[in-house]
Motif scaffolding. Sequence first.
Motif, mmCIF file in Angstrom:
data_model
loop_
_atom_site.group_PDB
_atom_site.id
_atom_site.type_symbol
_atom_site.label_atom_id
_atom_site.label_comp_id
_atom_site.label_asym_id
_atom_site.label_seq_id
_atom_site.Cartn_x
_atom_site.Cartn_y
_atom_site.Cartn_z
ATOM 1 N N VAL A 154 0.744 -1.379 -0.136
ATOM 2 C CA VAL A 154 0.008 0.001 -0.001
ATOM 3 C C VAL A 154 0.848 1.249 0.056
ATOM 4 O O VAL A 154 0.614 2.296 -0.624
ATOM 5 N N LEU A 155 2.017 1.315 0.597
ATOM 6 C CA LEU A 155 3.026 2.368 0.826
ATOM 7 C C LEU A 155 3.737 2.469 -0.413
ATOM 8 O O LEU A 155 4.540 3.282 -0.715
ATOM 9 N N GLY A 156 3.639 1.592 -1.590
ATOM 10 C CA GLY A 156 4.419 1.792 -2.594
ATOM 11 C C GLY A 156 5.594 0.879 -2.973
ATOM 12 O O GLY A 156 6.349 0.912 -3.973
ATOM 13 N N GLY A 157 5.532 -0.288 -1.769
ATOM 14 C CA GLY A 157 6.723 -1.036 -2.113
ATOM 15 C C GLY A 157 6.576 -2.141 -3.172
ATOM 16 O O GLY A 157 5.318 -2.482 -3.454
ATOM 17 N N GLY A 158 7.439 -2.711 -3.612
ATOM 18 C CA GLY A 158 7.374 -3.788 -4.571
ATOM 19 C C GLY A 158 7.079 -5.222 -3.933
ATOM 20 O O GLY A 158 6.937 -5.286 -2.909
ATOM 21 N N PRO A 159 6.691 -6.149 -4.714
ATOM 22 C CA PRO A 159 6.262 -7.523 -4.380
ATOM 23 C C PRO A 159 7.381 -8.304 -3.602
ATOM 24 O O PRO A 159 7.362 -8.957 -2.699
ATOM 25 N N LEU A 160 8.721 -8.030 -3.998
ATOM 26 C CA LEU A 160 9.778 -8.736 -3.500
ATOM 27 C C LEU A 160 10.040 -8.066 -2.230
ATOM 28 O O LEU A 160 10.354 -8.984 -1.001
ATOM 29 N N LEU A 161 9.942 -6.881 -1.862
ATOM 30 C CA LEU A 161 10.232 -6.103 -0.593
ATOM 31 C C LEU A 161 9.143 -6.604 0.223
ATOM 32 O O LEU A 161 9.502 -6.935 1.511
ATOM 33 N N ALA A 162 7.928 -6.544 -0.171
ATOM 34 C CA ALA A 162 6.574 -7.163 0.680
ATOM 35 C C ALA A 162 6.893 -8.655 1.181
ATOM 36 O O ALA A 162 6.657 -8.909 2.427
ATOM 37 N N ALA A 163 7.479 -9.502 0.151
ATOM 38 C CA ALA A 163 7.666 -10.773 0.519
ATOM 39 C C ALA A 163 8.681 -11.064 1.620
ATOM 40 O O ALA A 163 8.593 -11.836 2.457
#
Length: 277
Positions: A76-85
């Motif tokens: 939601v804050l704009g991070g990418g899928p890899l960072l979220a993972a």
Amino acid sequence: MTDSFDAQSPAAPSAPPAERASFRDGVRFAFGTLTVLPARITRWDRPAARTGMACAPLAGLVVGVLAAAAGALLLVLGGGPLLAAAVTVAVPAALTRGLHLDGLADTADGLGSAKPAEAALRIMKQSDIGPFGVVALLLLLLVQAGALSDIYADSWVRGALATVLAAVTARLAMTLASRDGVPPARPEGLGAAVAGVVPRGSAALVTALVVATAAAVAVPLGPLAAAQHAGAVLVALAAAEVLLRRCVGRFDGVTGDVFGALAEVSATTALVVLALG
């Protein structure tokens, strides 16, 4: 690494106790033993372990929700899928003080040593990590983050559901490993405290409830998604069962390290199955 689950407890038979602790005592046992979340253990005996290990998926549910919330927030804050993972994978490790990962590394070293049971158990209690443990940790974390990244790239909803399902399935694997007939490898530690405490009928009932819930929660994503989520739980439990049988045959029973390895392997397997959709 040492068996970080080890604690003072008497040698235990591999049959469920006749007495049952209260649901409240069992939940405290589950959360106090399997997470760092505040939960004062009011009973440390086999009746409490019987109820507590049957309630283990509830601890996984809370851990999974917290991990999913962290990953979804980053997206939601704009991070990418890899960072979220990556963050999603880190949260369960933090909420267990890394004990499950420690158990995976120690179990890999014990299995990879090709030594008799007693010598392999000594290797698992050593304070260092051997080459098998290092490789197992690196590969498992890489696969977990990669699978979650693919799922998050599809949608944050699928990523959140996968995170919760993996955490619940990891603890369900522990419930099944605590079933009647599974012996402890040592007379002390979590393995001795929980080995054989859960009746087979109770373990089967908890498994059925988790599988049915996994399918029901995914129904809004479509019937194929519901089937995939239920299948992910079953495939993950099958992988954990293979590892459990290998460890019992190799170490003459289960230890706290084995429980940690089962949790990580089942969670990873579930994520891989969901990433293939």
